[in-house]
Write a protein that holds these residues in place. Structure first.
Motif, short mmCIF file in Angstrom:
data_model
loop_
_atom_site.label_atom_id
_atom_site.label_comp_id
_atom_site.label_asym_id
_atom_site.label_seq_id
_atom_site.Cartn_x
_atom_site.Cartn_y
_atom_site.Cartn_z
N GLY A 36 43.57 29.79 -29.42
CA GLY A 36 43.26 28.97 -30.58
C GLY A 36 44.04 27.67 -30.58
N VAL A 37 44.14 27.07 -31.75
CA VAL A 37 44.77 25.75 -31.90
C VAL A 37 46.11 25.91 -32.61
N SER A 38 47.14 25.27 -32.03
CA SER A 38 48.47 25.26 -32.64
C SER A 38 48.77 23.87 -33.16
N GLU A 39 49.46 23.80 -34.29
CA GLU A 39 49.89 22.52 -34.85
C GLU A 39 51.36 22.32 -34.51
N THR A 63 58.78 21.84 -34.21
CA THR A 63 58.38 23.02 -34.97
C THR A 63 56.91 23.30 -34.66
N GLY A 64 56.52 24.56 -34.87
CA GLY A 64 55.16 24.96 -34.55
C GLY A 64 55.10 25.53 -33.14
N GLY A 65 54.07 26.29 -32.86
CA GLY A 65 53.93 26.89 -31.54
C GLY A 65 54.88 28.05 -31.34
N VAL A 110 69.25 8.84 -32.72
CA VAL A 110 68.50 8.73 -33.96
C VAL A 110 67.04 9.07 -33.68
N PRO A 111 66.29 9.46 -34.70
CA PRO A 111 64.85 9.70 -34.50
C PRO A 111 64.16 8.40 -34.12
N VAL A 112 63.38 8.41 -33.05
CA VAL A 112 62.68 7.20 -32.63
C VAL A 112 61.17 7.34 -32.71
N VAL A 113 60.66 8.53 -32.49
CA VAL A 113 59.21 8.75 -32.50
C VAL A 113 58.93 10.14 -33.06
N ARG A 114 57.86 10.22 -33.85
CA ARG A 114 57.36 11.53 -34.30
C ARG A 114 55.97 11.74 -33.72
N LEU A 115 55.79 12.89 -33.07
CA LEU A 115 54.49 13.22 -32.51
C LEU A 115 53.97 14.50 -33.17
N ARG A 116 52.78 14.39 -33.75
CA ARG A 116 52.11 15.57 -34.31
C ARG A 116 50.86 15.83 -33.49
#
Length: 508
Positions: A36-39, A63-65, A110-116
């Motif tokens: 299936g699909v994971s977020e 997080t997720g998976g 520091v946080p530089v990129v967020r990937l969803r």
């Protein structure tokens, strides 16, 4: 507690309309399962000037998976990375912070990129039901958190080999994908693509294309210096992880750098580099404690294992094992403590400053082949004098020490020839090869000296414990014969190296 795994994967371009071909037709695949699909939600961390990205490292909190947590990835080869994982937490785990210390130094990550990502997963399994690979279609949304404010989205296909799988299996998967019109991705990672598409910072860590190569003696020396500094920084995490040969490689890079700075004092101002070479000597010595014990332990084990069983009297194998483990553990802790210390960080900062503002002297501006040969000839004379002096001495501790000093000079001359190879061509390469042979002969001699000291100590320990010392004495005699053989071999090996060095840097 962090754990690690070897990640072997390939990425492919896709669109929202892309559909996977029938992967059950890949050779070796019995079934394709569709969990299936994971977020997935991952935040990538780096310094403000993207030092991790500059070294192709990625640090994320996801997080997720089924593998939520902190992930730190080191490049090994194209499509291959070592992934270090730590449990999910609000702050960067100390064990991961230590592994990036040589790159980030005192800077904050520091946080530089967020990937969803919406990951549509397919498991390729073999005849026994075992997992062969995971192929997923990832729909990615990227948001820049630092160094820009852009967003981007794309779709890609990722094929990741199962743990312990044969990398050739991914070739079969790729053939099937290519037949369906799917092509490899131009980006090595999601982070790399996100940085490139979401802000001006994406280009900061990329080397300029078409930059000119070395044109002067100074260019050649600086290129060599830069290569060794890069190696020291890159090998730091491997040493901390205890990877095979990592201490040796880091020590060699440290020695090569120190040798270059000392040999090419007519190109780089010794008044500036002198303090740096002193600290490099300190670092090499600290790394040497761990490496020398590794070499010594292996040498003694090999010698002992080669003896006929009838000549191994008493619990010699057990005593050697206990001795080796105790010393190796002690030296290992010491090495990591050195890398955690402020003195080491200060040295790394000094190396950065050396590259940022190299203290070039007028000779550095000359065309290749001017200052470099003179430096090689000077190292040649030093080595010739030390070998001649050592061989004039009678056998014994004084000669052993003199040969050890000659070994150091051989290393310096060899590294100088290596640094000059791009400018002086094949003669310098042949010189380095011949000098390596001299170094090997002298190195084996010195190893026999150190081994005899260790064997004597082991014999004393055995005797005090009421154990036979016969076997240790037998090995001691073998090491004496090895040292004598190397001394007989040295003149011939040195004659060949001397001729090669003369051709690389002829007197004019």
């Amino acid at each position: 507690m962090a754990d690690s795994k070897r990640e072997i994967e390939r990425k492919y371009e896709a669109t929202d309309a892309t559909r996977l071909p029938d992967l059950s037709r890949v050779a070796g695949v019995s079934a394709v399962d569709h969990p299936g699909v994971s977020e997935l939600d991952a935040v990538y961390y780096d310094t403000e000037d993207l030092r991790l990205a500059a070294g192709s490292l990625t640090l994320r909190r996801r997080t997720g998976g089924d593998d939520a947590g902190w992930h730190l990835k080191f490049p090994v080869a194209t499509g291959i990375r070592d992934e270090i994982r730590a449990p999910l937490s609000d702050t960067l785990p100390p064990e991961l912070a230590a592994l990036i210390r040589s790159r980030v130094r005192e800077a904050e990550v520091v946080p530089v990129v967020r990937l969803r990502s919406a990951r549509d997963v397919h498991h390729l399994t073999g005849p026994g039901g075992g997992l062969l690979a995971e192929v997923s279609v990832d729909r990615v949304r990227a948001e820049r958190l630092h160094g820009g404010s852009g967003t981007a989205s794309w779709t890609e296909i990722e094929a990741e080999l199962a743990d312990g799988g044969d990398p050739a299996f991914l070739d079969a998967v790729e053939r099937r994908l290519r037949k369906a019109g799917v092509r490899p991705s131009a980006s090595p990672s999601k982070l790399s693509r996100a940085l490139a598409e979401t802000g001006t910072g994406g280009k900061e860590h990329k080397r300029p294309a078409g930059s000119p190569g070395p044109r002067t003696d100074g260019d050649h020396v600086l290129a060599y210096v830069r290569h060794q500094i890069t190696a020291i920084v890159a090998l730091d995490p491997a040493v901390r992880r205890g990877l095979p040969d990592s201490v040796h490689r880091m020590r060699v890079a440290t020695r090569r750098l120190r040798s270059a700075l000392r040999t090419y004092g007519k190109i780089l101002d010794p008044a500036v580099t002198g303090p740096v070479t002193g600290e490099l000597k300190w670092l090499a010595a600290e790394l040497g404690a761990d490496r020398d014990q590794e070499v010594l332990g292996e040498r003694l084990r090999t010698r002992l294992d080669a003896l006929p069983r009838a000549l191994v009297i008493g619990p010699a194998s057990g005593r050697l094992r206990t001795w080796s483990v105790a010393r190796s553990t002690s030296f290992r802790h010491r090495t990591v403590a050195v890398l955690d210390g402020s003195r080491y960080l200060t040295l790394l900062a000094a190396l950065d400053a050396l590259l940022a503002g190299p203290p070039l002297l007028p000779a550095a501006a000359k065309p290749p082949g001017k200052a470099l040969p003179r430096a090689l000839r000077k190292d040649h004379r030093r080595l010739a004098h030390r070998i001649a002096h050592a061989l004039e001495l009678p056998p014994g501790p004084e000669r052993d020490l003199a040969l050890h000093h000659a070994r150091k000079a051989a290393k310096r001359a060899r590294y100088a020839s290596e640094a000059a190879r791009p400018a002086l061509g094949k003669p310098a390469g042949k010189s380095a090869k011949r000098l390596k042979a001299v170094q090997s002969v002298l190195g084996d001699h010195q190893d026999s000296v150190v081994a005899r000291e260790a064997l004597r100590a082991l014999a004393v320990q055995a005797q005090l414990s009421g154990e036979p010392s016969f076997t240790w004495g037998l090995l001691y005699g073998q090491e004496e014969r090895t040292a004598a053989a190397r001394e007989e071999e040295l003149p011939g090996v040195w004659a060949g190296a001397s001729r090669a060095l003369g051709r690389a840097a002829p007197e004019r």
